[in-house]
Design an enzyme around this catalytic site. Structure first.
Site, PDB file in Angstrom:
ATOM      1  N   LEU A 140      15.708  -5.163  -6.827  1.00  0.00           N
ATOM      2  CA  LEU A 140      16.896  -5.323  -7.669  1.00  0.00           C
ATOM      3  C   LEU A 140      16.747  -6.415  -8.733  1.00  0.00           C
ATOM      4  O   LEU A 140      17.003  -6.179  -9.919  1.00  0.00           O
ATOM      5  CB  LEU A 140      18.115  -5.623  -6.781  1.00  0.00           C
ATOM      6  CG  LEU A 140      19.430  -5.933  -7.504  1.00  0.00           C
ATOM      7  CD1 LEU A 140      19.903  -4.737  -8.327  1.00  0.00           C
ATOM      8  CD2 LEU A 140      20.508  -6.353  -6.499  1.00  0.00           C
ATOM      9  N   SER A 163       9.186  -8.017   8.153  1.00  0.00           N
ATOM     10  CA  SER A 163      10.336  -7.635   7.333  1.00  0.00           C
ATOM     11  C   SER A 163      11.527  -7.273   8.192  1.00  0.00           C
ATOM     12  O   SER A 163      11.380  -6.790   9.322  1.00  0.00           O
ATOM     13  CB  SER A 163       9.938  -6.420   6.482  1.00  0.00           C
ATOM     14  OG  SER A 163      11.069  -5.827   5.897  1.00  0.00           O
ATOM     15  N   GLY A 209       0.009 -13.039  -4.824  1.00  0.00           N
ATOM     16  CA  GLY A 209       1.236 -12.242  -4.928  1.00  0.00           C
ATOM     17  C   GLY A 209       2.471 -13.122  -5.041  1.00  0.00           C
ATOM     18  O   GLY A 209       2.378 -14.356  -5.088  1.00  0.00           O
ATOM     19  N   THR A 241      13.175  -4.828   7.693  1.00  0.00           N
ATOM     20  CA  THR A 241      13.210  -3.355   7.773  1.00  0.00           C
ATOM     21  C   THR A 241      12.985  -2.892   9.216  1.00  0.00           C
ATOM     22  O   THR A 241      13.349  -1.771   9.554  1.00  0.00           O
ATOM     23  CB  THR A 241      12.150  -2.684   6.880  1.00  0.00           C
ATOM     24  OG1 THR A 241      10.866  -3.185   7.248  1.00  0.00           O
ATOM     25  CG2 THR A 241      12.374  -2.936   5.420  1.00  0.00           C
ATOM     26  N   TYR A 291       6.005   2.441   5.206  1.00  0.00           N
ATOM     27  CA  TYR A 291       5.909   0.993   4.977  1.00  0.00           C
ATOM     28  C   TYR A 291       6.553   0.234   6.136  1.00  0.00           C
ATOM     29  O   TYR A 291       5.958  -0.663   6.729  1.00  0.00           O
ATOM     30  CB  TYR A 291       6.580   0.590   3.657  1.00  0.00           C
ATOM     31  CG  TYR A 291       6.896  -0.893   3.602  1.00  0.00           C
ATOM     32  CD1 TYR A 291       5.875  -1.822   3.451  1.00  0.00           C
ATOM     33  CD2 TYR A 291       8.208  -1.360   3.759  1.00  0.00           C
ATOM     34  CE1 TYR A 291       6.144  -3.191   3.446  1.00  0.00           C
ATOM     35  CE2 TYR A 291       8.484  -2.716   3.764  1.00  0.00           C
ATOM     36  CZ  TYR A 291       7.450  -3.631   3.611  1.00  0.00           C
ATOM     37  OH  TYR A 291       7.722  -4.963   3.628  1.00  0.00           O
ATOM     38  N   PHE A 351      14.236 -11.306   4.856  1.00  0.00           N
ATOM     39  CA  PHE A 351      15.290 -10.472   4.298  1.00  0.00           C
ATOM     40  C   PHE A 351      14.895 -10.210   2.824  1.00  0.00           C
ATOM     41  O   PHE A 351      13.833  -9.629   2.604  1.00  0.00           O
ATOM     42  CB  PHE A 351      16.656 -11.082   4.586  1.00  0.00           C
ATOM     43  CG  PHE A 351      17.072 -10.755   6.016  1.00  0.00           C
ATOM     44  CD1 PHE A 351      18.071  -9.845   6.279  1.00  0.00           C
ATOM     45  CD2 PHE A 351      16.374 -11.294   7.101  1.00  0.00           C
ATOM     46  CE1 PHE A 351      18.393  -9.480   7.591  1.00  0.00           C
ATOM     47  CE2 PHE A 351      16.684 -10.941   8.418  1.00  0.00           C
ATOM     48  CZ  PHE A 351      17.702 -10.038   8.663  1.00  0.00           C
ATOM     49  N   ASN A 352      15.604 -10.607   1.831  1.00  0.00           N
ATOM     50  CA  ASN A 352      15.259 -10.180   0.458  1.00  0.00           C
ATOM     51  C   ASN A 352      14.855 -11.359  -0.425  1.00  0.00           C
ATOM     52  O   ASN A 352      15.718 -12.056  -0.962  1.00  0.00           O
ATOM     53  CB  ASN A 352      16.452  -9.445  -0.162  1.00  0.00           C
ATOM     54  CG  ASN A 352      16.760  -8.145   0.551  1.00  0.00           C
ATOM     55  OD1 ASN A 352      17.142  -8.162   1.716  1.00  0.00           O
ATOM     56  ND2 ASN A 352      16.573  -7.038  -0.118  1.00  0.00           N
ATOM     57  N   ASN A 365      -2.406  -5.752  -6.916  1.00  0.00           N
ATOM     58  CA  ASN A 365      -0.975  -5.839  -7.248  1.00  0.00           C
ATOM     59  C   ASN A 365      -0.610  -7.257  -7.668  1.00  0.00           C
ATOM     60  O   ASN A 365       0.489  -7.732  -7.428  1.00  0.00           O
ATOM     61  CB  ASN A 365      -0.139  -5.407  -6.031  1.00  0.00           C
ATOM     62  CG  ASN A 365       1.280  -5.051  -6.429  1.00  0.00           C
ATOM     63  OD1 ASN A 365       1.534  -4.609  -7.536  1.00  0.00           O
ATOM     64  ND2 ASN A 365       2.209  -5.265  -5.525  1.00  0.00           N
ATOM     65  N   LYS A 369       4.973  -2.381   9.397  1.00  0.00           N
ATOM     66  CA  LYS A 369       5.428  -3.707   9.844  1.00  0.00           C
ATOM     67  C   LYS A 369       5.679  -3.703  11.362  1.00  0.00           C
ATOM     68  O   LYS A 369       5.326  -4.654  12.069  1.00  0.00           O
ATOM     69  CB  LYS A 369       6.688  -4.144   9.091  1.00  0.00           C
ATOM     70  CG  LYS A 369       6.443  -4.427   7.608  1.00  0.00           C
ATOM     71  CD  LYS A 369       5.413  -5.514   7.402  1.00  0.00           C
ATOM     72  CE  LYS A 369       5.122  -5.805   5.950  1.00  0.00           C
ATOM     73  NZ  LYS A 369       3.985  -6.712   5.764  1.00  0.00           N
ATOM     74  N   GLY A 412      18.007   6.741   2.075  1.00  0.00           N
ATOM     75  CA  GLY A 412      17.297   5.716   2.851  1.00  0.00           C
ATOM     76  C   GLY A 412      17.903   4.325   2.766  1.00  0.00           C
ATOM     77  O   GLY A 412      17.491   3.427   3.499  1.00  0.00           O
TER      78      GLY A 412
END
Length: 341
Positions: free
Chosen positions: A202, A126, A11, A128, A151, A180-181, A36, A155, A299
């Site tokens: 994004l 994450s 991945g 999140t 999801y 983070f991202n 994936n 986590k 969300g």
């Protein structure tokens, strides 16, 4: 060197981590079910490192398969566990799929690690888990909020399962890394982010729009209480993130951990808005991006960026690459992928 298992190693983050592990001399075994990811990523890793990692196609939901794997590879010293489903929207529609895939696989791996004389375990978690944090930047002591999606919940539950297991298993040491991202690609452009279908994130949506694969980028809301009205996130270059996994693993293997379960935030410590990311892309690519401001997306939290003090001081790890570096590498990767197709 020690043999390390990387689940989901073909991945996006997994493949970059395999590269960094091999560069440090570790023997790497990859498990991936290719649901994936692409087998071609193996060639990319080999091209960068000059060494082909051992690969086994295996669905970790098959308990007997996991048991057989650990019988065959009974000398594994550590596991970095990436394998999980990760699309927030899909998890809302298919919660049982996410609970089965993200929780049962974790349980099966931990059961096998309990049998070993000692094991190091790095969990791909994450930010999140924090939801919309009460204070910014977000420290590891910030309260874990009720999850916004199945999801996110997997986590949180995953971290609880690991923590509970470590409490009663002195031979197991674990670190949960709260990302983070992650963005960008390896500078060689031999590996990068390969979203299947419409990107959920994004940056691949930006690069696919710029190359003509998507008609337009939707920017969800410009009326948030931020300097330019768009949501703010902490975008970390995937190579910096991958290196943090190696450092975290070494902390456990060298017994430098302060407890046998620890958590660390991985980010840059700086928030960038959606429009700042767009501007960075336009600057490094020289292309004008077709985007449109649309209504808010359900969300979405307003702002999230990391307090990196604990990772900087305890792990001795810091990010080195910038948002511009990430956008440049992501664009180079996109162009290479489309040229092949």
């Amino acid at each position: 060197m020690d043999k390390i298992l990387v689940t989901g190693g073909l991945g996006f983050i997994g493949s970059h981590t395999v590269v960094e592990l091999q560069n440090e001399g570790y023997e790497v075994v990859i498990i991936d079910d290719l649901s994936n990811s692409s087998i071609d990523v193996l060639e990319g890793i080999t091209a960068i490192t000059g060494k082909k990692p051992f690969f086994e196609k295996l669905d970790l939901k098959e308990k007997a398969g996991v048991e057989a794997f650990f019988k065959k590879h009974n000398d594994i010293k550590g596991v970095i566990h990436f394998a999980a489903s990760k699309a927030v929207g899909e998890s809302v529609k298919e919660p049982l799929l996410y609970y089965e895939n993200n929780i049962s696989t974790l349980v099966y791996i931990l059961k096998e690690l309990k049998k070993l004389p000692s094991a190091a375990f790095i969990f791909s978690s994450s930010c999140t888990v924090y939801g919309q944090a009460d204070e910014l930047p977000i420290t590891e002591n910030a309260p874990v909020k009720q999850a916004e999606s199945p999801y996110g919940n997997t986590k949180q539950i995953g971290e609880e399962i690991i923590s509970d297991t470590c409490k009663v298993t002195p031979t197991l040491k674990a670190i949960a890394l709260r990302y983070f991202n992650p963005v960008g690609a390896h500078e060689s452009v031999n590996i990068g982010e390969l979203p299947i279908g419409v990107p959920q994130n994004l940056v691949p949506f930006i690069t696919q729009t710029a190359i003509g694969l998507r008609e337009q980028l939707s920017v969800f809301g410009d009326d948030y209480p931020t300097p330019d009205g768009t949501c703010i996130r902490d975008y970390i270059h995937v190579v910096d993130l991958a290196k943090a996994h190696v450092v975290a693993l070494e902390r456990l293997l060298k017994n430098k951990n302060k407890a046998n379960y620890e958590t660390f935030n991985l980010g840059t410590g700086t928030g960038s808005s959606v429009l700042e990311v767009v501007k960075s892309f336009e600057k490094v690519s020289g292309k004008k991006l077709n985007y449109k401001i649309v209504g808010r997306r359900e969300g979405d939290i307003i702002s999230a960026y990391a307090d990196t003090k604990k990772a900087n001081e305890e792990l001795g790890w810091k990010t080195k690459l910038t948002l511009d570096d990430a956008m440049r590498s992501a664009w180079n990767w996109e162009q290479k992928v489309r040229a092949k197709n």
